[in-house]
Write a protein that holds these residues in place. Structure first.
Motif, short mmCIF file in Angstrom:
data_model
loop_
_atom_site.label_atom_id
_atom_site.label_comp_id
_atom_site.label_asym_id
_atom_site.label_seq_id
_atom_site.Cartn_x
_atom_site.Cartn_y
_atom_site.Cartn_z
N LEU A 51 37.24 37.14 23.04
CA LEU A 51 36.35 38.01 22.84
C LEU A 51 36.30 38.50 21.33
O LEU A 51 35.44 38.68 20.51
CB LEU A 51 36.15 39.18 23.75
CG LEU A 51 36.21 38.70 24.93
CD1 LEU A 51 36.39 40.06 26.02
CD2 LEU A 51 34.47 38.44 25.20
N ALA A 52 37.81 38.73 20.94
CA ALA A 52 37.90 39.52 19.55
C ALA A 52 37.63 38.24 18.50
O ALA A 52 36.66 38.83 17.43
CB ALA A 52 39.25 39.89 19.29
N PRO B 278 40.91 37.65 12.74
CA PRO B 278 41.00 36.31 12.55
C PRO B 278 41.36 35.21 13.72
O PRO B 278 42.17 35.93 14.47
CB PRO B 278 41.66 36.43 11.14
CG PRO B 278 42.63 37.44 11.32
CD PRO B 278 41.89 38.35 12.17
N ALA B 279 40.97 34.26 13.71
CA ALA B 279 41.70 33.21 14.72
C ALA B 279 43.13 33.07 14.63
O ALA B 279 43.76 32.74 15.37
CB ALA B 279 40.94 31.78 14.59
N SER B 280 43.78 33.65 13.53
CA SER B 280 45.01 33.33 13.33
C SER B 280 46.16 34.24 14.01
O SER B 280 47.10 34.03 14.20
CB SER B 280 45.55 33.24 11.78
OG SER B 280 45.18 34.49 11.06
N HIS C 219 46.45 44.40 16.13
CA HIS C 219 45.82 44.01 14.97
C HIS C 219 44.81 45.16 14.77
O HIS C 219 44.58 45.53 13.62
CB HIS C 219 45.13 42.58 14.92
CG HIS C 219 44.39 42.28 13.75
ND1 HIS C 219 45.10 41.62 12.73
CD2 HIS C 219 43.01 42.50 13.47
CE1 HIS C 219 44.06 41.52 11.68
NE2 HIS C 219 42.92 41.95 12.10
N LEU C 220 43.90 45.55 15.71
CA LEU C 220 42.69 46.37 15.85
C LEU C 220 43.46 47.72 15.48
O LEU C 220 42.88 48.66 14.51
CB LEU C 220 42.01 46.41 16.96
CG LEU C 220 41.30 44.96 17.22
CD1 LEU C 220 40.48 45.19 18.50
CD2 LEU C 220 40.13 44.93 16.19
N GLU D 294 40.49 51.56 16.57
CA GLU D 294 40.73 52.26 17.98
C GLU D 294 39.49 51.85 18.76
O GLU D 294 39.42 51.62 19.93
CB GLU D 294 41.44 53.28 18.01
CG GLU D 294 41.73 53.72 19.61
CD GLU D 294 42.99 53.20 20.04
OE1 GLU D 294 43.08 52.64 21.25
OE2 GLU D 294 43.97 52.55 19.25
N ASP D 295 38.33 52.31 18.25
CA ASP D 295 36.95 52.34 19.02
C ASP D 295 36.72 50.99 19.52
O ASP D 295 36.10 50.65 20.61
CB ASP D 295 36.05 52.98 18.22
CG ASP D 295 36.15 54.65 18.28
OD1 ASP D 295 37.00 55.13 18.91
OD2 ASP D 295 35.41 55.30 17.44
N ASP D 296 36.90 50.13 18.37
CA ASP D 296 36.58 48.75 18.71
C ASP D 296 37.58 48.20 19.53
O ASP D 296 37.10 47.49 20.84
CB ASP D 296 36.65 47.77 17.60
CG ASP D 296 35.68 47.82 16.49
OD1 ASP D 296 34.49 48.39 17.03
OD2 ASP D 296 36.03 47.79 15.06
#
Length: 204
Positions: free
Chosen positions: A21-22, A29-31, A42-43, A49-51
């Motif tokens: 989903l991310a 990134p896919a990495s 990561h986020l 944080e909202d994401d």
């Protein structure tokens, strides 16, 4: 004998779903490693944080169908059924996400259990409790008089309000936590079966 089980990250494995989903949403990134914790870290490190909160609403709601049961959990329920051990699911889960669209998280969780055949393994629909607060979750565990409760969060098991006579079992498949007083730590459902039922082989 009744064993209580948490739902999110204990019965349900979300690692690959959160990563998918991310990446689909361009949030990571896919990495980034394909684990829920790596996506969250990561986020948060990016101040998003909202994401992260909205991503949880999607994963626990309409996209839960793309998640998977933890390996061995269905076999664990089968062993409980064979041994005459009852099982209840007790989760701290709000009806709707804190942010984003108002998905029905309760309906999504119940559908997951149905879709993956948990009700065919001795779990009764009236033994699934989705409680809106942590306090209500702990009160439910106590009211059910669970012999043991399995949860992935050590802080839940460490709560002062956790019922005193219930055996604490920490589900720690990533082996991320150390030993804790009065807590049985298991890294798989196979190990959980060995700890709580007669030692028998459970699929890894």
């Amino acid at each position: 004998m009744l064993i209580g089980l948490d739902f999110d990250n204990t019965i349900v494995r979300y690692d690959r779903l959160f990563h998918r989903l991310a990446v689909e949403g361009g949030l990571v990134p896919a990495s980034v490693p394909a684990t829920k914790q790596a996506v969250r870290d990561h986020l948060r490190a990016s101040g998003r944080e909202d994401d992260w909160s909205e991503l949880q609403g999607v994963a626990y709601g309409p996209r839960i169908a793309d998640a998977e049961p933890w390996p061995g959990v269905r076999e664990f329920l089968g062993l409980c059924w064979d041994a005459g051990v009852q099982v209840a699911v007790v989760s701290h889960k709000t009806k709707h996400p804190y942010r984003g669209e108002k998905h029905d998280l309760h309906a999504a969780a119940l559908h997951f259990l149905e879709a993956h055949g948990f009700y065919d393994l001795g779990l009764s629909r009236d033994r699934v409790f989705l409680e809106p607060t942590l306090a209500e979750k702990l009160a439910r565990v106590g009211a059910l008089r669970c012999a043991a409760f399995v949860d992935d969060l050590p802080e839940v098991l460490a709560e002062a309000a956790f019922p005193a006579r219930v055996r604490k079992v920490l589900f720690d498949p990533a082996n991320a936590h150390g030993a804790a007083r009065n807590v049985t730590r298991v890294t798989s459902w196979h190990a959980c079966a060995d700890a709580l039922i007669a030692p028998r082989e459970v699929a890894a």
